[in-house]
Enzyme design. Structure first.
Site, PDB file in Angstrom:
ATOM      1  N   GLY A   1       0.850  -1.180   0.000  1.00 12.10           N
ATOM      2  CA  GLY A   1       0.000   0.000   0.000  1.00 12.10           C
ATOM      3  C   GLY A   1       0.883   1.227   0.000  1.00 12.10           C
TER       4      GLY A   1
ATOM      5  CD  GLN B   1       3.753   5.652   2.707  1.00 12.45           C
ATOM      6  OE1 GLN B   1       2.740   5.074   2.306  1.00 12.45           O
ATOM      7  NE2 GLN B   1       4.837   5.011   3.116  1.00 12.45           N
TER       8      GLN B   1
ATOM      9  CB  CYS C   1       6.152   1.893   7.024  1.00 17.70           C
ATOM     10  SG  CYS C   1       5.522   3.418   6.324  1.00 17.70           S
ATOM     11  CG  LEU C   2       7.221   1.199   0.827  1.00 19.76           C
ATOM     12  CD1 LEU C   2       6.650   1.546  -0.537  1.00 19.76           C
ATOM     13  CD2 LEU C   2       8.323   0.160   0.703  1.00 19.76           C
TER      14      LEU C   2
ATOM     15  CG  HIS D   1       0.315   0.783   7.358  1.00 21.28           C
ATOM     16  ND1 HIS D   1       1.353   0.243   8.086  1.00 21.28           N
ATOM     17  CD2 HIS D   1       0.881   1.676   6.508  1.00 21.28           C
ATOM     18  CE1 HIS D   1       2.490   0.805   7.696  1.00 21.28           C
ATOM     19  NE2 HIS D   1       2.234   1.677   6.724  1.00 21.28           N
ATOM     20  CD  GLU D   2      -0.911   2.286   3.041  1.00 16.00           C
ATOM     21  OE1 GLU D   2      -0.472   3.453   2.965  1.00 16.00           O
ATOM     22  OE2 GLU D   2      -0.164   1.296   3.140  1.00 16.00           O
TER      23      GLU D   2
ATOM     24  CG  HIS E   1       1.002   6.392   5.907  1.00 19.62           C
ATOM     25  ND1 HIS E   1       2.163   6.867   6.450  1.00 19.62           N
ATOM     26  CD2 HIS E   1       1.259   5.108   5.571  1.00 19.62           C
ATOM     27  CE1 HIS E   1       3.080   5.908   6.451  1.00 19.62           C
ATOM     28  NE2 HIS E   1       2.559   4.823   5.925  1.00 19.62           N
TER      29      HIS E   1
HETATM   30 NI    NI Z   1       3.456   2.961   5.579  1.00 22.46          NI
END
Ligand code: NI
Length: 182
Positions: A49, A54, A102-103, A144-145, A148
């Site tokens: 995701g 991000q 997480c990226l 999670h998204e 963000h």
């Molecule tokens: Ni993330």
């Protein structure tokens, strides 16, 4: 389509509440291109995701997809899902812990408690309202998204940091102990 640069924890955009889009804005060529680039960027980095903050765009957009992901080999497949202005409208009482990375927080994994299932309302990429009822890993990725988009990251959701692991140590000590449990 360009691959976008991923903002990491410490960049202010990661901690900012993202802006809602009007239906008209969501249909603009700029936003449609951003969505395409987010999908491309998620694929490039083997994400499951990606939220617009991000990639340095403080907008309420998230993309999600899982197809035999090498970073999450155990994860079930999830079809490509685009969420604009997502709202989580109900959450199960049941809480489950699962590993997340997480990226924007490279090379780390941690155990994160999440609601096991949820209902979510959003616009899809054509601007049409949609409602999702999901559980398990899909529900985890949406939470999670969604976090963000509020300026939160998974570290904020952990009960404590004891499980926080670098990826190679995660593979060495966590995956192998889970194998033994089976
Ligand atoms: Ni993330």
């Amino acid at each position: 389509m360009p691959i976008l640069k991923v903002a990491r924890l410490g960049h202010p955009v990661i901690r900012k509440q993202a802006e809602l889009l009007t239906v008209q804005e969501s249909q603009s060529p700029e936003i449609q291109r951003l969505i395409d680039d987010m999908i491309e960027t998620m694929h490039e980095y083997d994400g499951v995701g990606l939220a617009a903050p991000q990639v340095h765009s403080s907008k309420q957009i998230a993309v999600i997809e899982v197809i035999q992901n090498p970073r999450y080999p155990e994860a079930p497949n999830i079809p490509l899902t685009i969420l604009i202005n997502p709202r989580i409208t109900s959450r199960s009482k049941k809480i489950v812990e699962g590993w997340e990375g997480c990226l924007s927080i490279p090379d780390l994994r941690g155990l994160v408690p999440r609601n096991d299932s949820l209902a979510c309302e959003a616009l899809d990429r054509t601007g049409k309202p949609t409602k999702l009822e999901v559980d398990g890993f899909f529900a985890r990725v949406i939470q999670h998204e969604w976090d963000h988009l509020q300026g939160n990251v998974y570290l904020d959701r952990m009960n404590n940091l004891n499980s926080l692991s670098h990826l190679s140590e995660f593979a060495r000590f966590q995956l192998s102990s889970e194998e033994k449990d089976k």
